[in-house]
Design a protein around this motif. Structure first.
Motif, PDB file in Angstrom:
ATOM      1  N   TYR A 211       0.790  -1.267  -0.269  1.00 44.24           N
ATOM      2  CA  TYR A 211      -0.130   0.061   0.077  1.00 44.24           C
ATOM      3  C   TYR A 211       0.808   1.324  -0.082  1.00 44.24           C
ATOM      4  N   GLU A 212       0.251   2.141  -0.708  1.00 44.18           N
ATOM      5  CA  GLU A 212       1.316   3.569  -0.759  1.00 44.18           C
ATOM      6  C   GLU A 212       0.276   4.811  -0.469  1.00 44.18           C
TER       7      GLU A 212
ATOM      8  N   GLU B 133      -3.307   6.217  -5.251  1.00 42.39           N
ATOM      9  CA  GLU B 133      -3.745   6.223  -6.640  1.00 42.39           C
ATOM     10  C   GLU B 133      -5.170   5.699  -6.806  1.00 42.39           C
ATOM     11  N   GLY B 134      -6.078   6.171  -7.563  1.00 40.83           N
ATOM     12  CA  GLY B 134      -7.594   5.700  -7.791  1.00 40.83           C
ATOM     13  C   GLY B 134      -8.359   6.015  -6.720  1.00 40.83           C
ATOM     14  N   ARG B 135      -8.110   7.005  -5.659  1.00 40.04           N
ATOM     15  CA  ARG B 135      -8.948   7.184  -4.518  1.00 40.04           C
ATOM     16  C   ARG B 135      -8.972   8.857  -4.316  1.00 40.04           C
TER      17      ARG B 135
END
Length: 158
Positions: free
Chosen positions: A23-24, A40-42
């Motif tokens: 997770y990042e 990313e993507g949120r």
């Protein structure tokens, strides 16, 4: 959303990927005590210092995010375990409260309590309690903390 529609929705999702998971999250400053969290993507999360430390009251603080992570992790884990065991239940909601206090090692959460309200029939309440206890033991976010997490169940008739 009812439990049965949530189950149907979950079954359309991709299966769980094998561990390890990575997770990042990126934190970007918007000035003293203000920042944005991005993954990313949120959607971005507007965050910063808690109001108690002079921050903006409308921003998510690390303290609020930590408590949110524990509460959400417990809920997700309960839902997965309940589905696996075929437990039928109604609404699930919870409130998490934490006490941050000064200790010899510095400020730490000295108490975290999650009160879970769950609609369950009298026949399934004991099974729901057992599943919640299992969810607590397997909650990744709670297991990452030094402070024990106290979970309390309040049931209502379904």
């Amino acid at each position: 959303m009812t439990h049965s529609s949530a189950v149907a929705e979950r079954r359309t999702q991709p299966s769980v990927t094998p561990l390890p998971h990575h997770y990042e999250v990126a934190a970007r400053s918007e000035g003293y005590g203000r920042g944005v969290l991005e993954a990313e993507g949120r959607p971005a999360i507007v965050a910063g210092l808690p109001h108690e430390f002079g921050g903006d009251a409308e921003r998510w603080s690390p303290e609020h995010l930590l408590l949110s992570a524990v509460s959400l992790c417990l809920m997700n884990t309960f839902q997965v375990f309940a589905e696996r065991r075929g437990l039928s239940y109604g609404a699930y909601s919870s409130v998490v409260k934490g006490i941050l206090d000064k200790t010899p090692v510095g400020p730490v959460f000295t108490s975290i309590v999650i009160v879970v309200e769950l609609q369950a029939s009298p026949e399934t309440r004991e099974e729901a309690r057992q599943i919640l206890e299992d969810a607590k033991r397997h909650c990744i976010a709670a297991n990452a903390l030094r402070t024990p997490v106290d979970v309390r169940l309040v049931t209502a008739a379904a």
